[in-house]
Design a protein around this motif. Structure first.
Motif, PDB file in Angstrom:
ATOM      1  N   GLU A  10       0.840  -1.207   0.000  1.00 17.74           N
ATOM      2  CA  GLU A  10       0.000   0.000   0.000  1.00 17.74           C
ATOM      3  C   GLU A  10       0.869   1.249   0.000  1.00 17.74           C
ATOM      4  O   GLU A  10       0.630   2.197  -0.762  1.00 17.74           O
ATOM      5  CB  GLU A  10      -0.919   0.013   1.217  1.00 17.74           C
ATOM      6  CG  GLU A  10      -2.030  -1.004   1.163  1.00 17.74           C
ATOM      7  CD  GLU A  10      -2.776  -1.145   2.481  1.00 17.74           C
ATOM      8  OE1 GLU A  10      -2.342  -0.558   3.509  1.00 17.74           O
ATOM      9  OE2 GLU A  10      -3.797  -1.857   2.500  1.00 17.74           O
ATOM     10  N   CYS A  13       2.556   1.967  -3.361  1.00 19.76           N
ATOM     11  CA  CYS A  13       1.625   2.518  -4.349  1.00 19.76           C
ATOM     12  C   CYS A  13       1.286   3.968  -4.018  1.00 19.76           C
ATOM     13  O   CYS A  13       1.229   4.816  -4.924  1.00 19.76           O
ATOM     14  CB  CYS A  13       0.368   1.657  -4.422  1.00 19.76           C
ATOM     15  SG  CYS A  13       0.682  -0.013  -5.070  1.00 19.76           S
ATOM     16  N   GLU A  14       1.078   4.266  -2.745  1.00 16.67           N
ATOM     17  CA  GLU A  14       0.835   5.657  -2.343  1.00 16.67           C
ATOM     18  C   GLU A  14       2.020   6.535  -2.746  1.00 16.67           C
ATOM     19  O   GLU A  14       1.841   7.670  -3.198  1.00 16.67           O
ATOM     20  CB  GLU A  14       0.611   5.742  -0.840  1.00 16.67           C
ATOM     21  CG  GLU A  14      -0.690   5.144  -0.370  1.00 16.67           C
ATOM     22  CD  GLU A  14      -0.757   4.985   1.145  1.00 16.67           C
ATOM     23  OE1 GLU A  14       0.208   5.342   1.859  1.00 16.67           O
ATOM     24  OE2 GLU A  14      -1.798   4.482   1.619  1.00 16.67           O
ATOM     25  N   ILE A  77      -6.511   8.906  -0.578  1.00 12.43           N
ATOM     26  CA  ILE A  77      -5.924   7.782  -1.306  1.00 12.43           C
ATOM     27  C   ILE A  77      -6.321   6.487  -0.616  1.00 12.43           C
ATOM     28  O   ILE A  77      -6.088   6.303   0.573  1.00 12.43           O
ATOM     29  CB  ILE A  77      -4.385   7.898  -1.355  1.00 12.43           C
ATOM     30  CG1 ILE A  77      -3.963   9.193  -2.059  1.00 12.43           C
ATOM     31  CG2 ILE A  77      -3.779   6.680  -2.040  1.00 12.43           C
ATOM     32  CD1 ILE A  77      -2.480   9.510  -1.951  1.00 12.43           C
ATOM     33  N   GLY A  78      -6.938   5.616  -1.373  1.00 11.91           N
ATOM     34  CA  GLY A  78      -7.320   4.302  -0.863  1.00 11.91           C
ATOM     35  C   GLY A  78      -6.771   3.223  -1.768  1.00 11.91           C
ATOM     36  O   GLY A  78      -7.241   3.059  -2.890  1.00 11.91           O
ATOM     37  N   VAL A  79      -5.754   2.508  -1.294  1.00 11.03           N
ATOM     38  CA  VAL A  79      -5.127   1.438  -2.076  1.00 11.03           C
ATOM     39  C   VAL A  79      -5.690   0.100  -1.609  1.00 11.03           C
ATOM     40  O   VAL A  79      -5.736  -0.177  -0.411  1.00 11.03           O
ATOM     41  CB  VAL A  79      -3.590   1.443  -1.912  1.00 11.03           C
ATOM     42  CG1 VAL A  79      -2.959   0.265  -2.653  1.00 11.03           C
ATOM     43  CG2 VAL A  79      -2.992   2.760  -2.396  1.00 11.03           C
ATOM     44  N   ASP A  80      -6.113  -0.702  -2.563  1.00 10.79           N
ATOM     45  CA  ASP A  80      -6.559  -2.064  -2.292  1.00 10.79           C
ATOM     46  C   ASP A  80      -5.553  -3.018  -2.919  1.00 10.79           C
ATOM     47  O   ASP A  80      -5.361  -3.022  -4.143  1.00 10.79           O
ATOM     48  CB  ASP A  80      -7.939  -2.325  -2.903  1.00 10.79           C
ATOM     49  CG  ASP A  80      -9.020  -1.480  -2.272  1.00 10.79           C
ATOM     50  OD1 ASP A  80      -9.054  -1.406  -1.024  1.00 10.79           O
ATOM     51  OD2 ASP A  80      -9.808  -0.871  -3.022  1.00 10.79           O
ATOM     52  N   GLN A  88      -4.856  -1.756  -6.708  1.00 11.63           N
ATOM     53  CA  GLN A  88      -5.601  -0.694  -7.375  1.00 11.63           C
ATOM     54  C   GLN A  88      -5.896   0.381  -6.343  1.00 11.63           C
ATOM     55  O   GLN A  88      -5.843   0.138  -5.141  1.00 11.63           O
ATOM     56  CB  GLN A  88      -6.895  -1.217  -7.991  1.00 11.63           C
ATOM     57  CG  GLN A  88      -7.888  -1.749  -6.991  1.00 11.63           C
ATOM     58  CD  GLN A  88      -9.101  -2.388  -7.658  1.00 11.63           C
ATOM     59  OE1 GLN A  88      -9.080  -2.721  -8.832  1.00 11.63           O
ATOM     60  NE2 GLN A  88     -10.161  -2.557  -6.890  1.00 11.63           N
ATOM     61  N   SER A  89      -6.183   1.576  -6.835  1.00 11.32           N
ATOM     62  CA  SER A  89      -6.513   2.650  -5.902  1.00 11.32           C
ATOM     63  C   SER A  89      -7.429   3.656  -6.572  1.00 11.32           C
ATOM     64  O   SER A  89      -7.567   3.696  -7.797  1.00 11.32           O
ATOM     65  CB  SER A  89      -5.245   3.369  -5.412  1.00 11.32           C
ATOM     66  OG  SER A  89      -4.708   4.188  -6.435  1.00 11.32           O
ATOM     67  N   CYS A  91      -8.115   7.928  -5.777  1.00 10.15           N
ATOM     68  CA  CYS A  91      -7.803   9.091  -4.949  1.00 10.15           C
ATOM     69  C   CYS A  91      -8.421  10.320  -5.597  1.00 10.15           C
ATOM     70  O   CYS A  91      -8.695  10.338  -6.790  1.00 10.15           O
ATOM     71  CB  CYS A  91      -6.292   9.278  -4.780  1.00 10.15           C
ATOM     72  SG  CYS A  91      -5.376   9.596  -6.289  1.00 10.15           S
TER      73      CYS A  91
END
Length: 154
Positions: A10, A13-14, A77-80, A88-89, A91
């Motif tokens: 996570e 990716c952020e 920002i929300g990363v899955d 995937q995310s 934001c």
């Protein structure tokens, strides 16, 4: 994946999202291509870039606009993490942008309402070089109205 592996993915990716903003806002936009996989895709409302080199070519042109001052703000920002190698995310994106009329490089420039507000839908893959974007899709929800003078009525 355990919690630590998921958290590390996570965060990686952020970090790509943050690096994207810094590259485009501080004169190194062509470096954005290196944040993508070789076959990465960048999609906007009127622009579709296929592959790292197409992304680089377009952002080289953006980099040449030295008169432009921009700040891309990515938030919520929300990363899955989907698997050890995919994520995937989504934001929110707020883009403040102003072109200097004289082409100088002084700051600050006059502020204004954001040019764009919307969201980025991102897909990521873990590669031998670390996590990279495989796709960035930008959707605009709000835009600043054009300032072009209306045509004279006759």
């Amino acid at each position: 994946m355990d919690d630590l592996e998921r958290t590390v993915a996570e965060r990686a990716c952020e970090r790509l999202i943050v690096d994207y903003a810094r590259l485009v806002d501080f004169g190194n936009a062509s470096g954005i291509a290196d944040l993508f996989t070789e076959d990465g895709v960048w999609i906007g409302s009127d622009l579709h870039l296929d592959g790292r080199e197409a992304i680089r070519e377009w952002f080289v042109e953006r980099e040449a606009l030295s008169r432009r001052v921009s700040r891309h703000v990515f938030t919520n920002i929300g990363v899955d993490v989907l698997s050890p190698d995919e994520a995937q995310s989504i934001c929110y994106m707020i883009n403040y942008r102003r072109d200097r009329r004289d082409g100088g490089d002084e700051l600050p420039v006059a502020g204004d309402i954001p040019k764009w507000v919307g969201e980025c839908h991102d897909r990521f893959a873990r590669t031998a070089d670390g996590w990279r974007f495989t796709q960035r899709r930008v959707e605009v929800a709000f835009h600043r109205p054009s300032r072009r003078p209306a045509a004279a009525e006759g």
